[in-house]
Motif scaffolding. Structure first.
Motif, mmCIF file in Angstrom:
data_model
loop_
_atom_site.group_PDB
_atom_site.id
_atom_site.type_symbol
_atom_site.label_atom_id
_atom_site.label_comp_id
_atom_site.label_asym_id
_atom_site.label_seq_id
_atom_site.Cartn_x
_atom_site.Cartn_y
_atom_site.Cartn_z
ATOM 1 N N VAL A 218 0.843 -1.201 0.000
ATOM 2 C CA VAL A 218 0.000 0.000 0.000
ATOM 3 C C VAL A 218 0.878 1.250 0.000
ATOM 4 C CG1 VAL A 218 -1.649 1.330 1.383
ATOM 5 C CG2 VAL A 218 -2.005 -1.111 1.031
ATOM 6 N N GLY A 219 1.968 1.252 0.759
ATOM 7 C CA GLY A 219 2.867 2.405 0.800
ATOM 8 C C GLY A 219 3.511 2.675 -0.545
ATOM 9 N N ARG B 235 0.894 11.458 -10.315
ATOM 10 C CA ARG B 235 -0.113 12.516 -10.340
ATOM 11 C C ARG B 235 0.539 13.873 -10.546
ATOM 12 N NH1 ARG B 235 -4.621 12.625 -5.843
ATOM 13 N NH2 ARG B 235 -5.453 11.011 -7.188
ATOM 14 N N TRP C 82 2.352 1.773 -3.451
ATOM 15 C CA TRP C 82 1.286 2.218 -4.360
ATOM 16 C C TRP C 82 0.966 3.697 -4.144
ATOM 17 C CZ3 TRP C 82 -3.936 3.553 -3.276
ATOM 18 C CH2 TRP C 82 -4.716 3.766 -4.401
ATOM 19 N N LEU C 83 0.891 4.140 -2.885
ATOM 20 C CA LEU C 83 0.596 5.544 -2.603
ATOM 21 C C LEU C 83 1.714 6.466 -3.090
ATOM 22 C CD1 LEU C 83 -0.981 5.310 0.963
ATOM 23 C CD2 LEU C 83 -2.135 5.884 -1.174
ATOM 24 N N VAL C 84 2.956 6.057 -2.894
ATOM 25 C CA VAL C 84 4.085 6.870 -3.376
ATOM 26 C C VAL C 84 4.071 6.933 -4.899
ATOM 27 C CG1 VAL C 84 6.601 6.942 -3.551
ATOM 28 C CG2 VAL C 84 5.517 6.498 -1.343
ATOM 29 N N ARG D 136 1.504 6.576 -6.902
ATOM 30 C CA ARG D 136 0.348 7.372 -7.325
ATOM 31 C C ARG D 136 0.613 8.859 -7.153
ATOM 32 N NH1 ARG D 136 -5.212 6.890 -4.219
ATOM 33 N NH2 ARG D 136 -5.400 9.125 -4.169
ATOM 34 N N ALA D 137 1.222 9.255 -6.046
ATOM 35 C CA ALA D 137 1.538 10.667 -5.824
ATOM 36 C C ALA D 137 2.573 11.155 -6.822
ATOM 37 C CB ALA D 137 2.035 10.862 -4.395
#
Length: 82
Positions: free
Chosen positions: A16-17, A27, A19-21, A23-24
């Motif tokens: 999850v970490g 973006r 994936w969040l990095v 995605r940020a």
């Protein structure tokens, strides 16, 4: 069994970490995805007026309906007459 469950939870948190990095990072790197800020007049920053377009009678190139410029061909109907 708690060792296995702890490792599983850690693996999920790492995925999850990452994936969040990712995605940020994507973006902020993709132009046009960020919301433009409104200026003092209430318009979106960088917003331009929309013009009606029409096709050139000779070649079909779209030019502005009002004050259009010549498309560059010698037989363009928008060339100024001399």
């Amino acid at each position: 069994m708690s060792g296995f469950l702890g490792k599983l939870v850690l693996l999920v948190l790492v995925i999850v970490g990452v994936w969040l990095v990712f995605r940020a990072a994507t973006r902020s790197a993709v132009p046009g995805k960020a919301k433009p800020r409104a200026n003092r007049a209430g318009r979106q920053a960088g917003a331009e007026t929309i013009e009606d377009m029409r096709a050139c009678a000779r070649c079909g190139t779209y030019v502005p309906a009002q004050g259009g410029q010549a498309c560059g061909r010698g037989d363009c109907p928008l060339l100024p007459r001399v």
